[in-house]
Design an enzyme around this catalytic site. Structure first.
Site, mmCIF file in Angstrom:
data_model
loop_
_atom_site.group_PDB
_atom_site.id
_atom_site.type_symbol
_atom_site.label_atom_id
_atom_site.label_comp_id
_atom_site.label_asym_id
_atom_site.label_seq_id
_atom_site.Cartn_x
_atom_site.Cartn_y
_atom_site.Cartn_z
ATOM 1 N N GLY A 1 -1.524 5.844 -41.464
ATOM 2 C CA GLY A 1 -1.697 5.460 -40.072
ATOM 3 C C GLY A 1 -1.608 3.975 -39.770
ATOM 4 N N ASP A 2 -1.667 3.123 -40.782
ATOM 5 C CA ASP A 2 -1.605 1.676 -40.544
ATOM 6 C C ASP A 2 -0.957 0.976 -41.737
ATOM 7 O OD1 ASP A 2 -1.942 -0.769 -39.277
ATOM 8 O OD2 ASP A 2 -4.031 -0.998 -39.895
ATOM 9 N N LEU A 3 0.133 1.551 -42.220
ATOM 10 C CA LEU A 3 0.816 0.977 -43.374
ATOM 11 C C LEU A 3 1.572 -0.270 -42.941
ATOM 12 C CD1 LEU A 3 1.441 1.345 -46.384
ATOM 13 C CD2 LEU A 3 3.481 2.600 -45.696
#
Length: 173
Positions: free
Chosen positions: A83-85
């Protein structure tokens, strides 16, 4: 959010995921909980690439990308969506191995036991905008958006582009 991140991260055990060691309390804001990991001596991928200023061999760049990809394959098998790579959520250890970090926006997708329902994100929103997939920004804000492995793969592609551009290698531009 910390409870979900803790619940997800503590279940992960892979060489391309920053190891979770436990929690700590008693400092900072009253009642706050800190998640504890190993110290990653080479810092974030962002700082690591900046430090080498284009002098990193292409083979090592590809090895870093392979590590990130292996970490994604591992977490997607759960199925967990990061979700927040982005290059600030990939840390480099003492052996120059890329490890996924920061599972604050992560969520488990699919069916699961009711007691583990807290691992699913109640409201999904994109992490770092520069690396976020376009489908994370629906034209209708009332339309719910569900995270998928594809959104992580889009972010991975942006990391690969960042690595290739920082190398200034003509074959990669």
């Amino acid at each position: 959010m910390v409870k979900r991140e803790l619940g997800i991260w503590r279940r992960l055990d892979h060489k391309n995921v920053v190891p979770f060691l436990g929690t700590a309390t008693g400092f900072g804001l009253s009642g706050s909980v800190a998640l504890v990991s190993l110290w990653m001596v080479n810092g974030t991928l962002q700082k690591f690439l900046e430090g080498y200023d284009g002098k990193l061999a292409i083979a090592h760049r590809l090895e870093l990308l392979l590590g990130i990809a292996n970490g994604l394959v591992y977490i997607h098998a759960f199925p967990i969506i990061h979700g927040d790579l982005n290059s600030n959520n990939v840390l480099i250890d003492e052996t120059f191995t890329a490890c996924l970090a920061d599972f604050g926006y992560a969520s488990v997708v699919g069916e699961m036991e009711q007691k583990l329902g807290y691992l699913q994100a109640s409201k999904q929103r994109p992490g770092a905008l520069r690396w976020a997939a376009p489908e994370q920004f629906p034209s209708d804000p009332e339309q719910p958006w569900q995270p998928t492995p594809i959104t992580d793969i889009y972010s991975f592609g942006n990391i690969a582009l960042q690595e290739s551009h920082s190398s200034q290698h003509p074959a990669l531009l």
